[in-house]
Structure formats: C-alpha cells, structure tokens
Design an enzyme around this catalytic site. Structure first.
Site, PDB file in Angstrom:
ATOM      1  CB  SER A  98      -0.946  -0.069   1.203  1.00  0.00           C
ATOM      2  OG  SER A  98      -1.925   0.938   1.158  1.00  0.00           O
ATOM      3  CG  HIS A 123      -4.262  -1.699  -2.027  1.00  0.00           C
ATOM      4  ND1 HIS A 123      -4.750  -2.385  -0.947  1.00  0.00           N
ATOM      5  CD2 HIS A 123      -3.672  -0.591  -1.498  1.00  0.00           C
ATOM      6  CE1 HIS A 123      -4.470  -1.735   0.170  1.00  0.00           C
ATOM      7  NE2 HIS A 123      -3.817  -0.644  -0.138  1.00  0.00           N
TER       8      HIS A 123
END
Length: 195
Positions: A98, A123
C-alpha cells in the site's frame, strides 16, 4: 510489547549507549518498520530533514517493512523525499504494501531496491464514510481524487501507463521482488553477492 535494542559504542572518550535507531541514523539509515500514521510520518520526516542538514550531498537509506497506512501521512514522507537535496535510496525488506510500496517507488531513480524474498503490494486507497448522503458524497469524491493523484505519481515513478496502474491497483496486487523490478517500482533486486 515493543523492545528496542540498545547498542554500546566504545570510543577513546568512553562508552555510549544508543537505541538501535539512533545508532543507525548516524550511518544515515532510517527504518520504516510499522504502519504509517502521523506519528511515524513526523518521525521519518524529522530524520530526513536532520540528515539533510548534516550533509546535503550524501545519500540517505530508507529501509521499508510496512503494511502501509494513512495516505496523508505517506504523502508527508513522499513530498519530503522529493523535496530534500540528498538522494534517498529505498530498500524493501519483508513487505512494502500500500503506502509502503508507494514510498518504495519514491526513492531516487536507480537507487530503489528490494531483497530477494521481499514482497510488494499495490492497490487503490482505502477509505470509509458515514453520515449524511452529502458527507458520503464528499468523502467519495475525495478518495477518487486521491486515487487519481496516487495513480499519476505511480505512473511517473514506474513508467507504466495510468490505465495500467488503474487496472493493476483495482484490487490487492502482490508482486515478488523480481516482478516489482519488472513493473518499475524498484530498480534492482539485491543479491547476497551485492554485500
């Protein structure tokens, strides 16, 4: 329980005890080994600024083993890395997920690394909203703008198209160190012979 090792350094002036992070900082090494929140970001930013003030020519080494965290806290670190004069080498150990992967890609081009068994996960940003419909709409628009900004920067940092970044970050996308290199998130996978 959070144990921070202490190291003893002996010089001609005697012995001095350091927590391990302070000792590493003397060698221009910063460790990001947790989720990213405002406190962690403030600590990392402070260390980056301190090292720049000490020597604006020498590289800084940012080791990353992080599940990610707050986007705004991550942007504080990202913007500081881009703002300061010294090159920041980024090294993924364990996992950069992330916002951790975003910061991994933020390192100076040619100086972004991962260890062979490290993993990288990209993501889209996560968010939540509650309240009246108008407040939910405001939050939704904000997260879409944030996603757009993250995708644009990742495209610049990796050389991938924005369309590919959008598709690849739609869900959790786990990459090996070699795949992260191929994708452009890092420049090299460190091997044991690189010691």
């Amino acid at each position: 329980m959070n144990l921070i090792p202490t190291v003893i350094e002996t010089t001609n002036r005697g012995e001095r005890a350091y927590d391990i992070y302070s000792r590493l900082l003397k060698d221009r090494i910063i460790m990001l080994g947790s989720a990213i929140d405002d406190n962690v970001a403030n600590s990392i930013v402070s260390q980056l600024l301190f090292l720049q003030a000490q020597d604006s020519e020498k590289d800084i080494y940012l080791y990353i083993n992080s599940p990610g965290g707050s986007v705004t806290a991550g942007f504080a670190i990202y913007d500081t890395i881009q703002h300061i004069k010294p090159d920041v080498q980024t090294i993924c150990i364990g996992m950069a997920a992330s916002m951790g992967s975003f910061l991994l890609a933020a390192g100076a081009k040619g100086k972004r690394f991962a260890l062979p068994n490290a993993e990288v996960m990209i993501h889209q940003p996560l968010g939540g909203a509650q309240g009246q419909a108008t407040e939910i709409e405001i939050a939704a628009n904000h997260i879409l703008k944030t996603r757009e900004k993250l995708n644009k920067i990742l495209a610049e940092r990796t050389g991938q198209s924005i369309e590919k970044i959008q598709k690849d970050t739609d869900r959790d996308n786990f990459l090996t160190a070699d795949e992260a290199k191929e994708y452009g998130l890092i420049d090299n996978v460190m091997q044991p012979e690189d010691k």
